[in-house]
Design a protein around this motif. Structure first.
Motif, PDB file in Angstrom:
ATOM      1  N   ASN A 265       0.766  -1.352   0.077  1.00 46.68           N
ATOM      2  CA  ASN A 265      -0.720   0.290  -0.032  1.00 46.68           C
ATOM      3  C   ASN A 265       0.953   1.140   0.340  1.00 46.68           C
ATOM      4  O   ASN A 265       0.177   2.167  -0.597  1.00 46.68           O
ATOM      5  CB  ASN A 265      -0.860   0.008   1.077  1.00 46.68           C
ATOM      6  CG  ASN A 265      -2.504  -0.178   1.258  1.00 46.68           C
ATOM      7  OD1 ASN A 265      -2.802   0.207   0.173  1.00 46.68           O
ATOM      8  ND2 ASN A 265      -2.663  -0.405   1.795  1.00 46.68           N
TER       9      ASN A 265
ATOM     10  N   ASN B  73       0.960   4.060  -3.225  1.00 44.79           N
ATOM     11  CA  ASN B  73       0.831   5.097  -2.858  1.00 44.79           C
ATOM     12  C   ASN B  73       1.438   6.056  -3.812  1.00 44.79           C
ATOM     13  O   ASN B  73       1.444   7.252  -3.266  1.00 44.79           O
ATOM     14  CB  ASN B  73      -0.296   5.363  -1.921  1.00 44.79           C
ATOM     15  CG  ASN B  73      -1.340   4.321  -1.256  1.00 44.79           C
ATOM     16  OD1 ASN B  73      -2.096   4.081  -2.455  1.00 44.79           O
ATOM     17  ND2 ASN B  73      -1.623   4.823  -0.189  1.00 44.79           N
ATOM     18  N   ASP B  74       2.463   5.811  -3.625  1.00 46.76           N
ATOM     19  CA  ASP B  74       3.473   6.530  -3.921  1.00 46.76           C
ATOM     20  C   ASP B  74       4.108   8.011  -3.508  1.00 46.76           C
ATOM     21  O   ASP B  74       3.806   8.880  -3.543  1.00 46.76           O
ATOM     22  CB  ASP B  74       3.756   7.008  -5.272  1.00 46.76           C
ATOM     23  CG  ASP B  74       5.094   7.772  -6.084  1.00 46.76           C
ATOM     24  OD1 ASP B  74       6.005   7.902  -5.758  1.00 46.76           O
ATOM     25  OD2 ASP B  74       4.683   8.455  -7.146  1.00 46.76           O
TER      26      ASP B  74
END
Length: 72
Positions: free
Chosen positions: A60, A64-65
């Motif tokens: 996650n 989501n960078d």
């Protein structure tokens, strides 16, 4: 390398012996050992679920960078 391992071993051994001599209440030591043992046993029992949880969490975070907002 072996000499360094021996130094670390004996250093830890002497520190543990010194700690045991200075510690007056043995019930606290026993309680701490039991708590640590229980945590290790529970971690062993739930290892699959814990590793799955952290794998999903890490995926996650990567998906989501988190650095995307900084680049703007």
């Amino acid at each position: 390398m072996l000499m360094r391992v021996n130094e670390c071993y004996f250093s830890a051994k002497f520190k543990l012996e010194d700690f045991m001599k200075k510690e007056k209440g043995s019930s606290e030591i026993i309680a701490m050992v039991l708590i640590i043992a229980m945590v290790l046993v529970l971690a062993g029992i739930f290892w699959d679920k814990l590793s799955e949880f952290f794998d999903k969490l890490w995926a996650n975070v990567i998906a989501n960078d988190p650095t995307g907002d900084i680049k703007k």
